[in-house]
Design a protein around this motif. Structure first.
Motif, PDB file in Angstrom:
ATOM      1  N   THR A  64       0.791  -1.245  -0.099  1.00  0.00           N
ATOM      2  CA  THR A  64       0.042  -0.145   0.148  1.00  0.00           C
ATOM      3  C   THR A  64       0.894   1.270   0.032  1.00  0.00           C
ATOM      4  O   THR A  64       0.309   2.452  -0.050  1.00  0.00           O
ATOM      5  CB  THR A  64      -0.878  -0.121   1.219  1.00  0.00           C
ATOM      6  N   GLU A  77       0.232   0.878   7.460  1.00  0.00           N
ATOM      7  CA  GLU A  77      -0.384  -0.296   6.964  1.00  0.00           C
ATOM      8  C   GLU A  77       0.418  -0.735   5.713  1.00  0.00           C
ATOM      9  O   GLU A  77      -0.209  -0.512   4.703  1.00  0.00           O
ATOM     10  CB  GLU A  77      -2.046  -0.406   6.923  1.00  0.00           C
ATOM     11  N   TYR A 118       1.040  -3.241   4.182  1.00  0.00           N
ATOM     12  CA  TYR A 118       0.668  -4.457   3.249  1.00  0.00           C
ATOM     13  C   TYR A 118      -0.646  -4.889   3.704  1.00  0.00           C
ATOM     14  O   TYR A 118      -1.088  -4.927   5.117  1.00  0.00           O
ATOM     15  CB  TYR A 118       1.806  -5.693   3.615  1.00  0.00           C
ATOM     16  N   GLN A 119      -1.480  -5.165   2.865  1.00  0.00           N
ATOM     17  CA  GLN A 119      -2.715  -5.827   3.177  1.00  0.00           C
ATOM     18  C   GLN A 119      -3.125  -7.029   2.467  1.00  0.00           C
ATOM     19  O   GLN A 119      -2.823  -7.185   1.387  1.00  0.00           O
ATOM     20  CB  GLN A 119      -3.832  -4.807   2.611  1.00  0.00           C
ATOM     21  N   PRO A 157     -10.272  -6.453   2.679  1.00  0.00           N
ATOM     22  CA  PRO A 157      -9.222  -6.895   3.506  1.00  0.00           C
ATOM     23  C   PRO A 157      -9.695  -8.045   4.504  1.00  0.00           C
ATOM     24  O   PRO A 157     -10.689  -8.014   4.905  1.00  0.00           O
ATOM     25  CB  PRO A 157      -9.042  -5.482   4.327  1.00  0.00           C
ATOM     26  N   GLN A 206      -9.721  -9.186   7.834  1.00  0.00           N
ATOM     27  CA  GLN A 206      -9.330  -8.473   9.204  1.00  0.00           C
ATOM     28  C   GLN A 206      -8.365  -9.120   9.978  1.00  0.00           C
ATOM     29  O   GLN A 206      -7.551  -8.643  10.862  1.00  0.00           O
ATOM     30  CB  GLN A 206     -10.713  -8.009   9.737  1.00  0.00           C
ATOM     31  N   ALA A 263      -5.056  -8.306   9.149  1.00  0.00           N
ATOM     32  CA  ALA A 263      -4.802  -7.113   9.330  1.00  0.00           C
ATOM     33  C   ALA A 263      -4.389  -6.677  10.759  1.00  0.00           C
ATOM     34  O   ALA A 263      -3.516  -6.271  11.036  1.00  0.00           O
ATOM     35  CB  ALA A 263      -5.899  -6.300   8.644  1.00  0.00           C
ATOM     36  N   LYS A 285      -0.779  -5.573  11.908  1.00  0.00           N
ATOM     37  CA  LYS A 285      -0.639  -4.471  12.829  1.00  0.00           C
ATOM     38  C   LYS A 285       0.191  -4.493  14.292  1.00  0.00           C
ATOM     39  O   LYS A 285       0.891  -3.602  14.568  1.00  0.00           O
ATOM     40  CB  LYS A 285      -2.021  -3.676  13.195  1.00  0.00           C
ATOM     41  N   GLY A 321       3.152 -11.871   5.647  1.00  0.00           N
ATOM     42  CA  GLY A 321       1.601 -11.903   4.849  1.00  0.00           C
ATOM     43  C   GLY A 321       1.609 -12.863   3.721  1.00  0.00           C
ATOM     44  O   GLY A 321       0.788 -13.382   3.559  1.00  0.00           O
TER      45      GLY A 321
END
Length: 431
Positions: free
Chosen positions: A25, A30, A32-33, A41, A43, A46, A50, A66
């Motif tokens: 991103t 953030e 990377y998603q 996304p 969650q 995520a 985080k 990821g």
């Protein structure tokens, strides 16, 4: 998607679908998603990524973790399993598939949408050794068709830590970690009740975690390094190679340097360390600074941004961009292809370490500091003989044996009796 569980799952014909993605991103909050097949996304991933960022992890850690999460989610999406409903059998099948199945073959982006049977695949170029076979020049194994043990071990660790994280938070309907510990210590850490007077026993943490073979550091021989260096196309590439071998810095560490970090008077260059993120000045050779000066003079004439806080390494063509690790790796691979070798950028760090340790006037504790190692014992892996040294010693041994067989030593002279002793025993000689 099929809803199959347990023994009825056909893993032999299973192919991991390319659904979902890990999106970069460019957002520092953030970076990377993980996105599902509909672009939404994920969650749970995520929240976990985080938490990694808050724990002061390396910027590359969310990407590495990821990718493992994306591989696991693709497995779950295909079989229609909710992430918080996954059980031990699902984790077992996933790790078994990673162990026995071939890695998914990616088609180059230029050929996507075409007949895949008529276009080349990544990693299948003509003239290269077959996957998983030793390279004729370096002796290193080429990248195989199966997942490496280190990849599987990293994936198992990430997924087990991911589920432990959500178990502590009581997320969703998660009741147990599908990636369990080894049976004899599921509720404790490794060597929890260790007697400090005895040695540590080696124990695997995860039940499905594979054994990872120890990597042997590789040194690029001087004659081969000269040929690789001669195959480089620009002053920038020659300066990079000279600094990597002189400083022992990791490939991505050297790429963090700014133009003010190269101090010619002190013959040092500053880098940001990978683990601690500390700034450290490393000594380099005069030749490295000569190539650096030639590169900068040429780059500044072409319009590369100039300034003390500007990046030191740039692309060679417009639009000017800071040089990234992937571009530097491709540059080194092109030089490798001239010899048919498969050395990596990290082998340059090993080469620098061997050169420093071969100097009897260089204390190992200084080498440890230059390399950025936490413990001096990390250098023990360099005390082992290299592949080239072992082969050279073995060939020399066979040559000596062959020489002895072809040139046997002369037979010792036959011992003769002393005539005076014979006279004493048998009397005087006959007339």
């Amino acid at each position: 998607m099929p809803d199959e569980q347990g023994p009825g799952r056909d893993l032999k014909s299973f192919v991991l679908p390319e659904i979902g993605q890990l999106l970069e991103t460019a957002d520092p909050w953030e970076p990377y998603q993980l996105l599902d097949p509909f672009g939404r996304p994920v969650q749970p991933a995520a929240v976990y990524l985080k938490d990694l960022m808050a724990a002061d992890s390396s910027p590359l850690t969310p990407r590495s973790y990821g990718m493992d999460l994306l591989r696991w989610w693709r497995f779950l999406w295909f079989f229609g399993i909710d992430w918080d409903r996954a059980v031990r059998e699902d984790a077992r099948d996933f790790m078994l598939w990673m162990k026995l199945a071939d890695k998914p073959v990616r088609v180059h982006w230029r050929h996507r949408g075409k007949d895949t049977a008529k276009v080349p695949r990544l990693g299948t170029h003509a003239g290269r050794p077959l996957p998983g076979t030793p390279n004729a020049v370096t002796g290193k194994l080429t990248v195989g068709t199966k997942y490496a043990a280190s990849t599987r071990a990293h994936c198992e660790t990430v997924l087990r830590a991911f589920y432990d994280f959500h178990l502590e938070r009581n997320t969703g309907s998660l009741l147990t970690n599908p990636f369990p510990l080894v049976r004899n210590r599921r509720s404790s850490r490794a060597n929890a009740h260790h007697n400090p007077e005895t040695g540590h026993s080696r124990q695997r943490t995860g039940l499905y975690r594979p054994k990872v073979p120890k990597r042997i550091p590789r040194q690029i021989p001087e004659d081969k390094y000269t040929k690789v260096f001669a195959g480089l196309r620009s002053h920038r590439d020659r300066a990079l190679l000279a600094f990597w071998v002189a400083t022992g810095a990791r490939a991505e560490e050297l790429l963090t340097s700014c133009q003010s970090d190269a101090i010619v008077g002190q013959q040092t260059i500053g880098v940001i360390r990978k683990g601690t993120r500390d700034y450290q000045e490393l000594p380099a050779t005069p030749d490295a600074f000569v190539w650096l000066r030639l590169y900068l003079e040429e780059a500044w004439r072409k319009g590369v941004p100039r300034g003390p806080k500007q990046p030191l390494w740039w692309t060679l063509r417009r639009p000017w961009r800071p040089l990234q690790y992937d571009a530097a790796r491709m540059m080194f691979n092109r030089a490798n292809e001239l010899l048919g070798a498969n050395w990596t950028l990290h082998d340059l760090r090993h080469t620098a370490t061997f050169l420093m340790l071969d100097d009897p006037s260089m204390p190992p504790v200084y080498v440890q500091h230059i390399l950025g190692h936490k413990c001096l014992s990390t250098l023990d892996i360099y005390n082992r003989p290299t592949r080239d040294d072992v082969i050279a010693a073995g060939l020399a041994h066979h040559a000596r044996q062959q020489h002895r067989r072809e040139n046997p030593p002369p037979a010792p002279p036959t011992p003769a009796y002393n005539p005076e002793s014979l006279n004493v025993l048998f009397g005087s000689s006959l007339p």
